[in-house]
Design a protein around this motif. Structure first.
Motif, PDB file in Angstrom:
ATOM      1  N   ALA A 124       0.857  -1.136  -0.194  1.00 57.51           N
ATOM      2  CA  ALA A 124      -0.008   0.072  -0.031  1.00 57.51           C
ATOM      3  C   ALA A 124       0.874   1.297   0.024  1.00 57.51           C
ATOM      4  CB  ALA A 124      -0.853   0.173   1.112  1.00 57.51           C
ATOM      5  N   HIS A 125       1.694   1.174   0.832  1.00 56.23           N
ATOM      6  CA  HIS A 125       2.744   2.289   0.985  1.00 56.23           C
ATOM      7  C   HIS A 125       3.405   2.502  -0.331  1.00 56.23           C
ATOM      8  CE1 HIS A 125       5.505   5.262   2.556  1.00 56.23           C
ATOM      9  NE2 HIS A 125       6.662   4.469   2.465  1.00 56.23           N
ATOM     10  N   ALA A 126       4.082   1.469  -0.891  1.00 55.43           N
ATOM     11  CA  ALA A 126       4.704   1.519  -2.307  1.00 55.43           C
ATOM     12  C   ALA A 126       3.672   2.268  -3.344  1.00 55.43           C
ATOM     13  CB  ALA A 126       5.048   0.126  -2.732  1.00 55.43           C
ATOM     14  N   LEU A 127       2.453   1.835  -3.432  1.00 50.86           N
ATOM     15  CA  LEU A 127       1.635   2.374  -4.192  1.00 50.86           C
ATOM     16  C   LEU A 127       0.951   3.704  -3.911  1.00 50.86           C
ATOM     17  CD1 LEU A 127      -0.448  -1.038  -4.648  1.00 50.86           C
ATOM     18  CD2 LEU A 127       1.195   0.011  -6.365  1.00 50.86           C
ATOM     19  N   GLY A 128       1.331   4.430  -2.991  1.00 51.70           N
ATOM     20  CA  GLY A 128       0.999   5.579  -2.566  1.00 51.70           C
ATOM     21  C   GLY A 128      -0.257   5.682  -1.743  1.00 51.70           C
ATOM     22  N   LEU A 129      -0.844   4.571  -1.451  1.00 54.92           N
ATOM     23  CA  LEU A 129      -1.904   4.556  -0.483  1.00 54.92           C
ATOM     24  C   LEU A 129      -1.561   4.553   0.929  1.00 54.92           C
ATOM     25  CD1 LEU A 129      -3.791   1.411  -2.238  1.00 54.92           C
ATOM     26  CD2 LEU A 129      -4.287   3.835  -2.563  1.00 54.92           C
ATOM     27  N   ALA A 130      -2.713   5.032   1.637  1.00 53.99           N
ATOM     28  CA  ALA A 130      -2.662   4.871   3.216  1.00 53.99           C
ATOM     29  C   ALA A 130      -3.146   3.800   3.617  1.00 53.99           C
ATOM     30  CB  ALA A 130      -3.439   6.279   3.704  1.00 53.99           C
ATOM     31  N   ALA A 131      -2.643   3.253   5.044  1.00 56.47           N
ATOM     32  CA  ALA A 131      -3.053   2.009   5.333  1.00 56.47           C
ATOM     33  C   ALA A 131      -2.498   2.015   7.034  1.00 56.47           C
ATOM     34  CB  ALA A 131      -2.150   0.905   4.940  1.00 56.47           C
ATOM     35  N   HIS A 132      -3.774   1.331   7.518  1.00 52.07           N
ATOM     36  CA  HIS A 132      -3.626   1.527   9.171  1.00 52.07           C
ATOM     37  C   HIS A 132      -4.124  -0.079   9.685  1.00 52.07           C
ATOM     38  CE1 HIS A 132      -3.761   3.839  12.886  1.00 52.07           C
ATOM     39  NE2 HIS A 132      -3.822   2.603  13.203  1.00 52.07           N
ATOM     40  N   TRP A 133      -3.290  -0.876  10.309  1.00 57.38           N
ATOM     41  CA  TRP A 133      -3.791  -1.948  10.681  1.00 57.38           C
ATOM     42  C   TRP A 133      -4.352  -1.920  12.181  1.00 57.38           C
ATOM     43  CZ3 TRP A 133       0.616  -6.605  10.769  1.00 57.38           C
ATOM     44  CH2 TRP A 133      -0.215  -7.939  11.311  1.00 57.38           C
ATOM     45  N   ARG A 134      -5.418  -2.467  12.307  1.00 57.38           N
ATOM     46  CA  ARG A 134      -6.302  -2.316  13.806  1.00 57.38           C
ATOM     47  C   ARG A 134      -6.753  -3.758  13.870  1.00 57.38           C
ATOM     48  NH1 ARG A 134      -7.673   3.152  15.037  1.00 57.38           N
ATOM     49  NH2 ARG A 134      -7.205   4.673  13.373  1.00 57.38           N
ATOM     50  N   THR A 135      -6.983  -3.973  15.339  1.00 57.28           N
ATOM     51  CA  THR A 135      -7.740  -5.076  15.776  1.00 57.28           C
ATOM     52  C   THR A 135      -8.844  -4.478  16.679  1.00 57.28           C
ATOM     53  OG1 THR A 135      -6.065  -5.366  17.309  1.00 57.28           O
ATOM     54  CG2 THR A 135      -6.050  -6.672  15.379  1.00 57.28           C
ATOM     55  N   GLY A 136      -8.511  -4.679  18.004  1.00 54.22           N
ATOM     56  CA  GLY A 136      -9.875  -4.252  19.132  1.00 54.22           C
ATOM     57  C   GLY A 136     -10.648  -5.575  19.404  1.00 54.22           C
ATOM     58  N   ASP A 137     -11.500  -5.211  20.318  1.00 54.54           N
ATOM     59  CA  ASP A 137     -12.383  -6.400  20.688  1.00 54.54           C
ATOM     60  C   ASP A 137     -13.151  -7.029  19.566  1.00 54.54           C
ATOM     61  OD1 ASP A 137     -11.567  -6.107  23.408  1.00 54.54           O
ATOM     62  OD2 ASP A 137     -13.206  -4.592  23.969  1.00 54.54           O
ATOM     63  N   ALA A 138     -13.858  -6.300  18.475  1.00 53.38           N
ATOM     64  CA  ALA A 138     -14.398  -6.872  17.593  1.00 53.38           C
ATOM     65  C   ALA A 138     -13.882  -7.804  16.900  1.00 53.38           C
ATOM     66  CB  ALA A 138     -14.769  -5.599  16.482  1.00 53.38           C
ATOM     67  N   ALA A 139     -12.447  -7.977  16.824  1.00 45.02           N
ATOM     68  CA  ALA A 139     -11.635  -8.705  16.127  1.00 45.02           C
ATOM     69  C   ALA A 139     -11.525 -10.254  16.732  1.00 45.02           C
ATOM     70  CB  ALA A 139     -10.124  -8.365  15.723  1.00 45.02           C
ATOM     71  N   ARG A 140     -12.037 -10.205  18.115  1.00 42.27           N
ATOM     72  CA  ARG A 140     -12.004 -11.299  18.676  1.00 42.27           C
ATOM     73  C   ARG A 140     -13.321 -11.964  18.952  1.00 42.27           C
ATOM     74  NH1 ARG A 140      -7.961  -8.554  20.423  1.00 42.27           N
ATOM     75  NH2 ARG A 140      -9.067  -7.074  21.659  1.00 42.27           N
ATOM     76  N   ASP A 141     -14.278 -11.108  18.345  1.00 38.60           N
ATOM     77  CA  ASP A 141     -15.904 -11.675  18.609  1.00 38.60           C
ATOM     78  C   ASP A 141     -16.402 -12.639  17.547  1.00 38.60           C
ATOM     79  OD1 ASP A 141     -18.496 -10.474  20.107  1.00 38.60           O
ATOM     80  OD2 ASP A 141     -18.940 -10.863  18.104  1.00 38.60           O
ATOM     81  N   PRO A 142     -17.020 -13.671  18.122  1.00 39.49           N
ATOM     82  CA  PRO A 142     -17.503 -14.757  17.198  1.00 39.49           C
ATOM     83  C   PRO A 142     -18.742 -14.151  16.243  1.00 39.49           C
ATOM     84  CG  PRO A 142     -17.576 -15.204  19.452  1.00 39.49           C
ATOM     85  CD  PRO A 142     -17.259 -13.929  19.633  1.00 39.49           C
ATOM     86  N   GLN A 143     -19.358 -13.101  16.665  1.00 39.99           N
ATOM     87  CA  GLN A 143     -20.586 -12.527  15.737  1.00 39.99           C
ATOM     88  C   GLN A 143     -19.731 -11.978  14.399  1.00 39.99           C
ATOM     89  OE1 GLN A 143     -23.568 -10.587  17.954  1.00 39.99           O
ATOM     90  NE2 GLN A 143     -24.519  -9.889  16.056  1.00 39.99           N
ATOM     91  N   VAL A 144     -18.865 -11.077  14.968  1.00 44.84           N
ATOM     92  CA  VAL A 144     -18.059 -10.359  13.909  1.00 44.84           C
ATOM     93  C   VAL A 144     -17.326 -11.367  12.958  1.00 44.84           C
ATOM     94  CG1 VAL A 144     -16.180  -8.846  13.492  1.00 44.84           C
ATOM     95  CG2 VAL A 144     -17.735  -8.212  15.334  1.00 44.84           C
ATOM     96  N   LYS A 145     -16.797 -12.542  13.469  1.00 47.43           N
ATOM     97  CA  LYS A 145     -16.209 -13.164  12.634  1.00 47.43           C
ATOM     98  C   LYS A 145     -17.159 -14.143  11.909  1.00 47.43           C
ATOM     99  CE  LYS A 145     -13.538 -16.160  15.059  1.00 47.43           C
ATOM    100  NZ  LYS A 145     -12.661 -16.757  16.091  1.00 47.43           N
ATOM    101  N   ARG A 146     -18.240 -14.438  12.256  1.00 42.56           N
ATOM    102  CA  ARG A 146     -19.424 -15.028  11.452  1.00 42.56           C
ATOM    103  C   ARG A 146     -19.722 -14.163  10.378  1.00 42.56           C
ATOM    104  NH1 ARG A 146     -21.279 -17.107  15.874  1.00 42.56           N
ATOM    105  NH2 ARG A 146     -22.654 -15.144  16.280  1.00 42.56           N
ATOM    106  N   PHE A 147     -20.020 -12.836  10.581  1.00 41.25           N
ATOM    107  CA  PHE A 147     -20.329 -11.787   9.600  1.00 41.25           C
ATOM    108  C   PHE A 147     -19.309 -12.004   8.498  1.00 41.25           C
ATOM    109  CE2 PHE A 147     -19.441  -7.555   7.780  1.00 41.25           C
ATOM    110  CZ  PHE A 147     -20.880  -7.404   7.189  1.00 41.25           C
TER     111      PHE A 147
END
Length: 185
Positions: A124-147
Motif C-alpha cells: 500500500a505504501h509503495a503504491l501511494g496508498l494510506a493504510a492502518h492495521w487495527r484490531t480491538g475487541d471486535a476482532a475477537r468476537d464470534p459474531q463479527v467473525k461470522r459476519f
C-alpha cells in the motif's frame, strides 16, 4: 520505491479520505499478501475485502456486539462503534485458518498471516496508498467473525484500513534494534 525505504518510511495513516480505491490496486495488495512465507505451503490467510455498504453492515454488527457486552452503553458510544469501519473506503479483514496438517502449529499460521498483513501494508505504501492495521475487541468476537464468513476455529488478526491519506503523516523516529538484539558467535 526500494524495499528498505518502504520499511523505514511506512506509517499508519491517521485519517483517510472517502476517495475510492481502484479495485486493481486492492488486487495488487492481495497479491502482495499472498506472497508471504508459510510453513508447508498451507496459505493460512483469508482475506475479506469490505467496501461500500458492507462497511456499514460491519459497523452495525460491531455496535450490536458492543451493546450485547455493555447493555447500558450510551448512544454516542454505539454510534462511534458503528462508524469505525467508515474510517477508510476499503477494509481488508485478515483471518487465519486453524492447522489441519498435524505438522503445522497454530503460531506458524498466525505468523504467516501476519507476514501477509505486513506485505499488504508495505505494498500500500509503495503504491501511494494510506493504510492502518487495527484490531480491538471486535476482532475477537464470534459474531463479527461470522459476519465475515470466518469460523469459530479461525482467528481474525487484522482489519487493514486502506485508502488515501487526508494529510501526509510524518515518519516518526523509531527506536533501533540495539536494545533488543543479542549477538552470539
Amino acid at each position: 520505491m526500494e524495499t528498505l525505504e518502504a520499511i523505514r518510511t511506512r506509517v499508519s495513516a491517521g485519517k483517510m479520505s472517502a476517495e475510492p480505491v481502484a479495485p486493481e490496486l486492492v488486487e495488487q495488495l492481495l497479491e502482495a499478501g499472498a506472497q508471504a512465507p508459510n510453513h508447508y505451503k498451507v496459505r493460512p490467510w483469508r482475506f475479506v475485502v469490505l467496501s461500500g455498504a458492507a462497511r456499514e453492515r460491519l459497523g452495525d454488527v460491531m455496535a450490536q456486539v458492543l451493546q450485547g457486552r455493555f447493555p447500558d452503553v450510551s448512544p454516542e458510544a454505539l454510534q462511534k462503534e458503528r462508524l469505525k469501519p467508515l474510517r477508510s473506503p476499503v477494509i481488508i479483514a485478515v483471518g487465519v485458518d486453524a492447522p489441519e496438517d498435524p505438522r503445522v502449529k497454530e503460531i506458524e499460521n498466525i505468523c504467516a498471516a501476519a507476514a501477509a498483513c505486513e506485505n499488504i501494508l508495505l505494498a500500500a505504501h509503495a503504491l501511494g496508498l494510506a493504510a492502518h492495521w487495527r484490531t480491538g475487541d471486535a476482532a475477537r468476537d464470534p459474531q463479527v467473525k461470522r459476519f465475515l464468513g470466518l469460523s469459530e476455529s479461525q482467528q481474525l488478526i487484522a482489519f487493514l484500513y486502506i485508502g488515501h491519506a487526508e494529510a501526509e503523516s510524518p515518519v516518526p523516529t523509531r527506536p533501533g534494534y540495539e536494545d533488543r538484539t543479542t549477538w552470539v558467535e
